[in-house]
Design a protein around this motif. Structure first.
Motif, PDB file in Angstrom:
ATOM      1  N   TYR A  68       0.860  -1.181   0.000  1.00 50.98           N
ATOM      2  CA  TYR A  68       0.000   0.000   0.000  1.00 50.98           C
ATOM      3  C   TYR A  68       0.893   1.226   0.000  1.00 50.98           C
ATOM      4  O   TYR A  68       1.715   1.385   0.892  1.00 50.98           O
ATOM      5  N   HIS A  69       0.720   2.063  -0.999  1.00 48.40           N
ATOM      6  CA  HIS A  69       1.612   3.210  -1.141  1.00 48.40           C
ATOM      7  C   HIS A  69       0.826   4.456  -1.516  1.00 48.40           C
ATOM      8  O   HIS A  69      -0.350   4.390  -1.869  1.00 48.40           O
ATOM      9  N   SER A  70       1.537   5.590  -1.480  1.00 52.56           N
ATOM     10  CA  SER A  70       1.003   6.825  -2.053  1.00 52.56           C
ATOM     11  C   SER A  70       2.132   7.472  -2.841  1.00 52.56           C
ATOM     12  O   SER A  70       3.301   7.101  -2.676  1.00 52.56           O
ATOM     13  N   PHE A 121       7.313  11.487  -2.014  1.00 52.80           N
ATOM     14  CA  PHE A 121       7.493  10.379  -1.084  1.00 52.80           C
ATOM     15  C   PHE A 121       6.230   9.539  -1.023  1.00 52.80           C
ATOM     16  O   PHE A 121       5.178   9.919  -1.533  1.00 52.80           O
ATOM     17  N   CYS A 122       6.354   8.388  -0.362  1.00 47.05           N
ATOM     18  CA  CYS A 122       5.217   7.514  -0.096  1.00 47.05           C
ATOM     19  C   CYS A 122       4.844   7.721   1.366  1.00 47.05           C
ATOM     20  O   CYS A 122       5.683   7.551   2.252  1.00 47.05           O
ATOM     21  N   GLN A 123       3.595   8.088   1.622  1.00 48.04           N
ATOM     22  CA  GLN A 123       3.187   8.397   3.002  1.00 48.04           C
ATOM     23  C   GLN A 123       3.471   7.263   3.997  1.00 48.04           C
ATOM     24  O   GLN A 123       4.045   7.513   5.043  1.00 48.04           O
ATOM     25  N   PRO A 124       3.060   6.017   3.709  1.00 48.96           N
ATOM     26  CA  PRO A 124       3.323   4.972   4.703  1.00 48.96           C
ATOM     27  C   PRO A 124       4.806   4.616   4.854  1.00 48.96           C
ATOM     28  O   PRO A 124       5.195   4.056   5.869  1.00 48.96           O
ATOM     29  N   HIS A 125       5.623   4.926   3.849  1.00 53.39           N
ATOM     30  CA  HIS A 125       7.003   4.419   3.857  1.00 53.39           C
ATOM     31  C   HIS A 125       8.078   5.491   3.729  1.00 53.39           C
ATOM     32  O   HIS A 125       9.212   5.177   3.381  1.00 53.39           O
ATOM     33  N   GLU A 126       7.729   6.748   4.003  1.00 53.71           N
ATOM     34  CA  GLU A 126       8.740   7.804   3.919  1.00 53.71           C
ATOM     35  C   GLU A 126       9.888   7.497   4.879  1.00 53.71           C
ATOM     36  O   GLU A 126      11.059   7.654   4.537  1.00 53.71           O
TER      37      GLU A 126
HETATM   38 CU   LIG Z   1       5.177   2.877   0.037  1.00 55.84          CU
END
Ligand SMILES: [Cu+2]
Length: 188
Positions: A68-70, A121-126
């Motif tokens: 799950y990414h953004s 960036f990706c919100q869950p994985h910054e």
């Molecule tokens: Cu991500």
């Protein structure tokens, strides 16, 4: 008797429009895919390619592959993050893209009209360093070209150190066109 008339464009107008599309600058705009990935064991999350050089008018389409990414621009309008896109550029934030369920392979598109460097960036994985950089045309000297933390007085949310280290150099992106995330460079 009802007389049927053609609209303002008409048959001739359509031919002109078609010719313009085939020969004009509109046909030159391209779409580039960037994959948002989580490795099978969940240990790695990344955008691929992590660095991309495009031209003004081109579109980037992020494709959710696993996890799950953004895709979210480094911009104060997105949760007060440090501004790392051109000052007058349109911001973007996909929100969380759901690939696995219910919408497998969901996508998000953004068209870049102004030259410059765009960090995102990706919100869950910054915090895990899942970031990417788009260089549009000749970048100039906008926010994305500045050192991280260039405006401490603004009190923006800083870019985490692990993310700072993940960005490929602007020069390298312009040289190669597309830069893969370092762990992938030996893979196909
Ligand atoms: Cu991500």
């Amino acid at each position: 008797m009802i007389e049927r008339r053609r609209g303002p464009i008409g048959r001739y107008g359509l031919l002109v429009l078609l010719a313009a599309l085939l020969t004009g600058s509109a046909a030159a705009a391209r779409t580039f895919d960037v994959r948002a990935v989580m490795s099978k064991d969940g240990s790695r999350v990344y955008f691929d390619p992590i660095g991309l050089h495009i031209q003004p008018g081109d579109t980037v389409r992020w494709v959710q592959v696993d996890g799950y990414h953004s895709t979210t621009a480094y911009d104060p309008r997105n949760g007060n993050h440090e501004r790392r896109i051109p000052d007058r550029a349109q911001s973007w934030d996909s929100g969380i893209l759901l690939a696995q369920y219910p919408a497998k392979g969901s996508t998000f598109e953004h068209t870049f009209s102004l030259p410059g460097v765009y960090d995102y960036f990706c919100q869950p994985h910054e915090a895990a360093g899942m970031v990417g950089r788009i260089v549009v045309g000749t970048p100039g000297d906008g926010p994305g070209t500045q050192p991280f933390g260039y405006a401490p007085d603004r009190r923006w949310k800083p870019v985490p150190e692990v993310a700072q280290k993940a960005f490929p150099a602007i020069r390298l992106i312009m040289e190669k066109g597309a830069v893969r995330t370092p762990q992938l460079q030996h893979e196909r």
